[in-house]
Design an enzyme around this catalytic site. Structure first.
Site, PDB file in Angstrom:
ATOM      1  N   CYS A 184     -17.566  -0.206  -4.044  1.00 37.60           N
ATOM      2  CA  CYS A 184     -16.417  -0.039  -3.146  1.00 37.60           C
ATOM      3  C   CYS A 184     -15.136   0.107  -3.973  1.00 37.60           C
ATOM      4  O   CYS A 184     -14.789  -0.787  -4.753  1.00 37.60           O
ATOM      5  CB  CYS A 184     -16.321  -1.253  -2.210  1.00 37.60           C
ATOM      6  SG  CYS A 184     -14.802  -1.281  -1.252  1.00 37.60           S
ATOM      7  N   CYS A 195     -12.589  -2.749  -3.400  1.00 31.39           N
ATOM      8  CA  CYS A 195     -12.984  -3.985  -4.099  1.00 31.39           C
ATOM      9  C   CYS A 195     -12.645  -3.873  -5.586  1.00 31.39           C
ATOM     10  O   CYS A 195     -12.172  -4.838  -6.199  1.00 31.39           O
ATOM     11  CB  CYS A 195     -14.475  -4.257  -3.904  1.00 31.39           C
ATOM     12  SG  CYS A 195     -14.899  -4.975  -2.296  1.00 31.39           S
ATOM     13  N   ASP A 235      -0.438   3.870  -1.378  1.00 30.03           N
ATOM     14  CA  ASP A 235      -1.470   4.897  -1.199  1.00 30.03           C
ATOM     15  C   ASP A 235      -1.288   5.982  -2.260  1.00 30.03           C
ATOM     16  O   ASP A 235      -0.167   6.403  -2.554  1.00 30.03           O
ATOM     17  CB  ASP A 235      -1.377   5.493   0.214  1.00 30.03           C
ATOM     18  CG  ASP A 235      -2.625   6.265   0.595  1.00 30.03           C
ATOM     19  OD1 ASP A 235      -3.355   5.790   1.487  1.00 30.03           O
ATOM     20  OD2 ASP A 235      -2.882   7.340   0.006  1.00 30.03           O
ATOM     21  N   HIS A 291     -14.653  -8.264   1.253  1.00 30.00           N
ATOM     22  CA  HIS A 291     -15.125  -6.933   1.681  1.00 30.00           C
ATOM     23  C   HIS A 291     -15.582  -6.988   3.133  1.00 30.00           C
ATOM     24  O   HIS A 291     -16.577  -7.637   3.463  1.00 30.00           O
ATOM     25  CB  HIS A 291     -16.265  -6.426   0.798  1.00 30.00           C
ATOM     26  CG  HIS A 291     -16.750  -5.063   1.234  1.00 30.00           C
ATOM     27  ND1 HIS A 291     -16.170  -3.898   0.786  1.00 30.00           N
ATOM     28  CD2 HIS A 291     -17.696  -4.699   2.123  1.00 30.00           C
ATOM     29  CE1 HIS A 291     -16.758  -2.867   1.374  1.00 30.00           C
ATOM     30  NE2 HIS A 291     -17.700  -3.324   2.194  1.00 30.00           N
ATOM     31  N   HIS A 343     -13.779   0.067   3.355  1.00 32.13           N
ATOM     32  CA  HIS A 343     -13.284  -1.310   3.171  1.00 32.13           C
ATOM     33  C   HIS A 343     -12.086  -1.406   4.106  1.00 32.13           C
ATOM     34  O   HIS A 343     -11.135  -0.620   3.961  1.00 32.13           O
ATOM     35  CB  HIS A 343     -12.896  -1.537   1.703  1.00 32.13           C
ATOM     36  CG  HIS A 343     -12.402  -2.921   1.376  1.00 32.13           C
ATOM     37  ND1 HIS A 343     -12.947  -3.709   0.372  1.00 32.13           N
ATOM     38  CD2 HIS A 343     -11.385  -3.666   1.907  1.00 32.13           C
ATOM     39  CE1 HIS A 343     -12.293  -4.864   0.309  1.00 32.13           C
ATOM     40  NE2 HIS A 343     -11.331  -4.853   1.222  1.00 32.13           N
ATOM     41  N   HIS A 372      -8.850  -1.507   6.000  1.00 30.71           N
ATOM     42  CA  HIS A 372      -7.487  -1.382   5.481  1.00 30.71           C
ATOM     43  C   HIS A 372      -6.557  -0.941   6.588  1.00 30.71           C
ATOM     44  O   HIS A 372      -6.942  -0.231   7.511  1.00 30.71           O
ATOM     45  CB  HIS A 372      -7.422  -0.407   4.298  1.00 30.71           C
ATOM     46  CG  HIS A 372      -7.992   0.950   4.582  1.00 30.71           C
ATOM     47  ND1 HIS A 372      -9.347   1.207   4.539  1.00 30.71           N
ATOM     48  CD2 HIS A 372      -7.398   2.120   4.907  1.00 30.71           C
ATOM     49  CE1 HIS A 372      -9.559   2.486   4.846  1.00 30.71           C
ATOM     50  NE2 HIS A 372      -8.389   3.067   5.074  1.00 30.71           N
ATOM     51  N   HIS A 404      -2.886   0.944   7.139  1.00 31.06           N
ATOM     52  CA  HIS A 404      -1.826   1.758   6.543  1.00 31.06           C
ATOM     53  C   HIS A 404      -0.484   1.278   7.111  1.00 31.06           C
ATOM     54  O   HIS A 404      -0.342   1.147   8.335  1.00 31.06           O
ATOM     55  CB  HIS A 404      -1.975   3.226   6.933  1.00 31.06           C
ATOM     56  CG  HIS A 404      -3.248   3.882   6.487  1.00 31.06           C
ATOM     57  ND1 HIS A 404      -3.296   4.823   5.481  1.00 31.06           N
ATOM     58  CD2 HIS A 404      -4.527   3.758   6.924  1.00 31.06           C
ATOM     59  CE1 HIS A 404      -4.537   5.244   5.331  1.00 31.06           C
ATOM     60  NE2 HIS A 404      -5.309   4.621   6.199  1.00 31.06           N
TER      61      HIS A 404
HETATM   62  P1  5GP Z   1      -8.610   6.166   5.410  1.00 27.48           P
HETATM   63  O1  5GP Z   1      -8.666   7.652   5.552  1.00 27.48           O
HETATM   64  O2  5GP Z   1      -9.968   5.594   5.015  1.00 27.48           O
HETATM   65  O3  5GP Z   1      -8.005   5.438   6.573  1.00 27.48           O
HETATM   66  O4  5GP Z   1      -7.598   5.890   4.229  1.00 27.48           O
HETATM   67  C1  5GP Z   1      -7.968   5.777   2.899  1.00 27.48           C
HETATM   68  C2  5GP Z   1      -6.711   5.925   2.102  1.00 27.48           C
HETATM   69  O5  5GP Z   1      -6.985   5.478   0.788  1.00 27.48           O
HETATM   70  C3  5GP Z   1      -6.215   7.375   1.975  1.00 27.48           C
HETATM   71  O6  5GP Z   1      -4.898   7.455   2.515  1.00 27.48           O
HETATM   72  C4  5GP Z   1      -6.262   7.652   0.481  1.00 27.48           C
HETATM   73  O7  5GP Z   1      -5.171   8.424   0.035  1.00 27.48           O
HETATM   74  C5  5GP Z   1      -6.263   6.263  -0.129  1.00 27.48           C
HETATM   75  N1  5GP Z   1      -6.968   6.149  -1.384  1.00 27.48           N
HETATM   76  C6  5GP Z   1      -8.225   6.595  -1.651  1.00 27.48           C
HETATM   77  N2  5GP Z   1      -8.567   6.293  -2.914  1.00 27.48           N
HETATM   78  C7  5GP Z   1      -7.499   5.634  -3.455  1.00 27.48           C
HETATM   79  C8  5GP Z   1      -7.246   5.078  -4.740  1.00 27.48           C
HETATM   80  O8  5GP Z   1      -8.085   5.101  -5.655  1.00 27.48           O
HETATM   81  N3  5GP Z   1      -6.040   4.474  -4.925  1.00 27.48           N
HETATM   82  C9  5GP Z   1      -5.095   4.428  -3.939  1.00 27.48           C
HETATM   83  N4  5GP Z   1      -3.951   3.826  -4.242  1.00 27.48           N
HETATM   84  N5  5GP Z   1      -5.306   4.947  -2.716  1.00 27.48           N
HETATM   85  C10 5GP Z   1      -6.482   5.539  -2.475  1.00 27.48           C
HETATM   86 ZN    ZN Z   2     -14.755  -3.442  -0.614  1.00 25.77          ZN
END
Ligand code: 5GP
Ligand code: ZN
Length: 113
Positions: free
Chosen positions: A4, A7, A30, A46, A97, A99, A101
């Site tokens: 993950c 994680c 992000d 997690h 995982h 989260h 925003h």
């Molecule tokens: P989801 O689409 O799952 O709601 O949001 C995942 C978010 O994680 C996306 O906005 C993406 O830009 C961000 N993200 C993915 N990988 C990484 C990373 O390695 N580092 C950071 N800081 N953000 C990430």
């Molecule tokens: Zn995780």
């Protein structure tokens, strides 16, 4: 969870720009910001997605929202902000995982899709 990415970020194995941390919550910028302020707030534990929140682990969600209020003040989001959780395929969740925003720093569009 060994594979993950969030994680790994929490453990410091993948670098991130940390904006907040406490015993149960980690928050970082992000990598692909959709607004002038775009921060991800995650439980250190997690939990794959919102579907996996239950009576035993739901306290972390309250802690996340307490952290969000602190982060918003820290980031100067005095005009408000948006908190989003994407869950599952229809919600376009790309990282499995839990989260939240935080989006802010500009007038956000009314349309939520
Ligand atoms: P989801 O689409 O799952 O709601 O949001 C995942 C978010 O994680 C996306 O906005 C993406 O830009 C961000 N993200 C993915 N990988 C990484 C990373 O390695 N580092 C950071 N800081 N953000 C990430
Ligand atoms: Zn995780």
């Amino acid at each position: 969870m060994d594979d993950c990415i969030f994680c790994k970020i929490i453990k410091g194995e993948i670098p991130s720009t940390k904006v907040y941390e406490d015993a149960s919550v980690y928050a970082f910028r992000d990598i692909h910001p959709m607004a002038p302020v775009h921060i991800l707030v995650v439980p250190k534990e997690h939990i794959a997605c919102a579907d996996d929140i239950n009576d035993d682990n739901c306290v972390c969600v309250a802690r996340i929202f307490a952290a969000i209020a602190k982060i918003a003040k820290q980031e100067g989001l005095t005009n408000g902000y948006r908190v989003i959780n994407n869950c599952g395929r229809d919600g376009c969740q790309s990282v499995k995982h839990l989260h939240f925003h935080i989006l802010g720093g500009k007038q956000l569009p009314e349309n939520m899709g």
